[in-house]
Design a protein around this motif. Structure first.
Motif, PDB file in Angstrom:
ATOM      1  N   LEU A   1      -2.921  14.542  -9.071  1.00  0.00           N
ATOM      2  CA  LEU A   1      -3.981  13.553  -8.868  1.00  0.00           C
ATOM      3  C   LEU A   1      -3.603  12.624  -7.723  1.00  0.00           C
ATOM      4  O   LEU A   1      -2.530  12.004  -7.735  1.00  0.00           O
ATOM      5  CB  LEU A   1      -4.199  12.743 -10.144  1.00  0.00           C
ATOM      6  N   ILE A   2      -4.495  12.537  -6.737  1.00  0.00           N
ATOM      7  CA  ILE A   2      -4.327  11.630  -5.590  1.00  0.00           C
ATOM      8  C   ILE A   2      -5.443  10.601  -5.647  1.00  0.00           C
ATOM      9  O   ILE A   2      -6.621  10.967  -5.779  1.00  0.00           O
ATOM     10  CB  ILE A   2      -4.388  12.401  -4.261  1.00  0.00           C
ATOM     11  N   ILE A   3      -5.098   9.328  -5.545  1.00  0.00           N
ATOM     12  CA  ILE A   3      -6.132   8.291  -5.536  1.00  0.00           C
ATOM     13  C   ILE A   3      -6.053   7.495  -4.236  1.00  0.00           C
ATOM     14  O   ILE A   3      -4.978   7.290  -3.680  1.00  0.00           O
ATOM     15  CB  ILE A   3      -6.042   7.352  -6.754  1.00  0.00           C
ATOM     16  N   ASP A   4      -7.218   7.090  -3.757  1.00  0.00           N
ATOM     17  CA  ASP A   4      -7.327   6.338  -2.498  1.00  0.00           C
ATOM     18  C   ASP A   4      -8.158   5.083  -2.772  1.00  0.00           C
ATOM     19  O   ASP A   4      -9.305   4.986  -2.353  1.00  0.00           O
ATOM     20  CB  ASP A   4      -7.998   7.223  -1.430  1.00  0.00           C
ATOM     21  N   PRO A   5      -7.604   4.109  -3.497  1.00  0.00           N
ATOM     22  CA  PRO A   5      -8.418   2.969  -3.957  1.00  0.00           C
ATOM     23  C   PRO A   5      -8.919   2.052  -2.838  1.00  0.00           C
ATOM     24  O   PRO A   5      -9.923   1.372  -3.004  1.00  0.00           O
ATOM     25  CB  PRO A   5      -7.483   2.224  -4.905  1.00  0.00           C
ATOM     26  N   LEU A   6      -8.224   2.003  -1.737  1.00  0.00           N
ATOM     27  CA  LEU A   6      -8.499   1.149  -0.576  1.00  0.00           C
ATOM     28  C   LEU A   6      -8.247  -0.323  -0.881  1.00  0.00           C
ATOM     29  O   LEU A   6      -7.711  -1.048  -0.046  1.00  0.00           O
ATOM     30  CB  LEU A   6      -9.926   1.350  -0.047  1.00  0.00           C
ATOM     31  N   ILE A   7      -8.672  -0.782  -2.052  1.00  0.00           N
ATOM     32  CA  ILE A   7      -8.413  -2.163  -2.452  1.00  0.00           C
ATOM     33  C   ILE A   7      -7.850  -2.179  -3.865  1.00  0.00           C
ATOM     34  O   ILE A   7      -7.961  -1.201  -4.605  1.00  0.00           O
ATOM     35  CB  ILE A   7      -9.683  -3.036  -2.413  1.00  0.00           C
ATOM     36  N   SER A   8      -7.292  -3.296  -4.244  1.00  0.00           N
ATOM     37  CA  SER A   8      -6.955  -3.559  -5.635  1.00  0.00           C
ATOM     38  C   SER A   8      -8.066  -4.416  -6.213  1.00  0.00           C
ATOM     39  O   SER A   8      -8.359  -5.505  -5.691  1.00  0.00           O
ATOM     40  CB  SER A   8      -5.630  -4.307  -5.736  1.00  0.00           C
TER      41      SER A   8
ATOM     42  N   GLU B   1       2.818  -2.615  -0.201  1.00  0.00           N
ATOM     43  CA  GLU B   1       3.689  -3.604  -0.843  1.00  0.00           C
ATOM     44  C   GLU B   1       3.046  -4.159  -2.108  1.00  0.00           C
ATOM     45  O   GLU B   1       3.711  -4.336  -3.132  1.00  0.00           O
ATOM     46  CB  GLU B   1       3.978  -4.759   0.132  1.00  0.00           C
ATOM     47  N   LEU B   2       1.750  -4.439  -2.042  1.00  0.00           N
ATOM     48  CA  LEU B   2       1.042  -4.971  -3.204  1.00  0.00           C
ATOM     49  C   LEU B   2       1.059  -3.972  -4.357  1.00  0.00           C
ATOM     50  O   LEU B   2       1.303  -4.332  -5.512  1.00  0.00           O
ATOM     51  CB  LEU B   2      -0.398  -5.329  -2.812  1.00  0.00           C
ATOM     52  N   PHE B   3       0.787  -2.700  -4.033  1.00  0.00           N
ATOM     53  CA  PHE B   3       0.787  -1.678  -5.084  1.00  0.00           C
ATOM     54  C   PHE B   3       2.159  -1.573  -5.750  1.00  0.00           C
ATOM     55  O   PHE B   3       2.261  -1.411  -6.964  1.00  0.00           O
ATOM     56  CB  PHE B   3       0.396  -0.314  -4.502  1.00  0.00           C
ATOM     57  N   ILE B   4       3.216  -1.681  -4.922  1.00  0.00           N
ATOM     58  CA  ILE B   4       4.570  -1.509  -5.440  1.00  0.00           C
ATOM     59  C   ILE B   4       5.057  -2.769  -6.173  1.00  0.00           C
ATOM     60  O   ILE B   4       5.547  -2.696  -7.307  1.00  0.00           O
ATOM     61  CB  ILE B   4       5.538  -1.147  -4.294  1.00  0.00           C
TER      62      ILE B   4
END
Length: 351
Positions: free
Chosen positions: A83-90, A134-137
């Motif tokens: 599964l690959i996701i490309d949310p672009l934003i949080s 950085e935000l995702f991590i």
């Protein structure tokens, strides 16, 4: 050899620029794209089973479709695929840090935890900038080895340089287009324009619609050099860009604003147009101190925007030189060939 297939899962907009560019790039890499748009996101897994959706090599959940991640993940588990996701934003970042909504800390933490849980279901999470990575991590606690950056870019078949349009009386147009959200800092633009009211040959145009439009119109009262236009169709946007001399990016000072490279910046650079925008660590290090092509200023600073515009319009030839640099910056950093290379690296880690 049979082309590998990707199931695009979710109630997504095919015509949104991020999706258009990614899909074009994947097709150039010879991936077969199969679309599955469930009637209800939460029941996507059940619908996929009932419709006997065929197994593919990968599942891709495109931008803004956090609601589709859980059902897509369940389908991936059933079929043992990535599964690959490309949310672009949080959505947590947008709801809590960008908008003026006031949430209790406990409720904000629940929003954050839910998104963290969703993102961690994926095998690969695509970000559009290093700051979003950085935000995702750091904030959403996604494992670093799952996160990959793929720039947004621009559709090069329509956003491309054109010959300069000759204008009478040395008139110059400064153009912003957007959705008038707080992140874009449109009031900064109006206040900067008001500081240059004496320069009658300079026209400031704000194009689009959104929450801050009425505030901007109120600020611009009695300023005949400030104009407002309605939203332009996406395919007509390049023509409108080329009618202007200098393009504007975003100027908000929120944390969210510091994490993004907006579509308008990619598109203007691809058209070979000079862009003035707020400084941000989201941009590649090699262009953060650029003097031509893209010009960075402090966020939420009308005086800095006025000064940057003034330096350019005081030497019109410098705009032409800067425009050449704009396209060169795009080609070196954000072109579709670079995006394709970034996508190749993504799939090399999950193949």
């Amino acid at each position: 050899m049979k082309n590998r297939s990707i199931l695009w899962w979710g109630r997504f907009d095919k015509n949104y620029s991020r999706n258009r560019i990614i899909r074009q790039s994947l097709k150039r890499l010879n991936y077969q794209l199969i679309d599955f748009m469930p009637l209800v996101s939460e029941f996507g897994f059940a619908e996929a089973v009932l419709r006997n959706i065929k197994k593919t090599d990968f599942v891709w959940v495109p931008c803004f479709r956090q609601r589709d991640i859980a059902s897509a993940h369940k389908w991936c588990i059933k079929h043992n695929i990535k599964l690959i996701i490309d949310p672009l934003i949080s959505s947590w970042d947008k709801r809590v840090n960008e908008k003026s909504n006031v949430f209790s800390q406990s409720y904000a933490n629940k929003i954050k935890q839910r998104e963290s849980d969703l993102f961690n279901k994926a095998d690969i999470i695509i970000s559009d900038t290093s700051k979003h990575s950085e935000l995702f991590i750091k904030d959403l606690l996604v494992k670093k080895n799952k996160v990959r950056t793929v720039f947004v870019g621009a559709e090069e078949s329509i956003f491309m340089p054109q010959k300069t349009i000759h204008k009478p009386n040395n008139s110059i147009e400064i153009l912003f287009y957007g959705s008038f959200i707080s992140l874009q800092g449109t009031q900064v633009i109006v206040n900067a324009a008001k500081k240059m009211a004496s320069r009658s040959n300079i026209k400031w145009t704000l194009l689009g619609n959104g929450p801050d439009l009425l505030i901007c119109k109120k600020l611009a009262e009695a300023s005949p050099h400030i104009f407002f236009e309605g939203t332009v169709d996406y395919l007509k946007l390049p023509e409108r860009i080329h009618k202007a001399d200098i393009l504007l990016g975003i100027f908000g000072d929120s944390k969210k604003a510091s994490n993004v490279i907006p579509n308008k910046v990619y598109q203007a650079l691809a058209c070979g147009k000079t862009v003035i925008t707020r400084s941000s660590m989201a941009y590649p290090t090699n262009i953060r101190n650029a003097k031509n092509g893209i010009i960075f200023i402090d966020p939420n600073n009308p005086e800095a925007l006025k000064n940057a515009v003034q330096r350019l319009v005081n030497n019109p030839k410098s705009i032409q030189i800067s425009n050449v640099s704009a396209r060169a910056i795009y080609d070196k950093n954000f072109s579709q060939s670079i995006i394709i290379n970034q996508l190749q690296k993504v799939f090399s880690t999950v193949s």
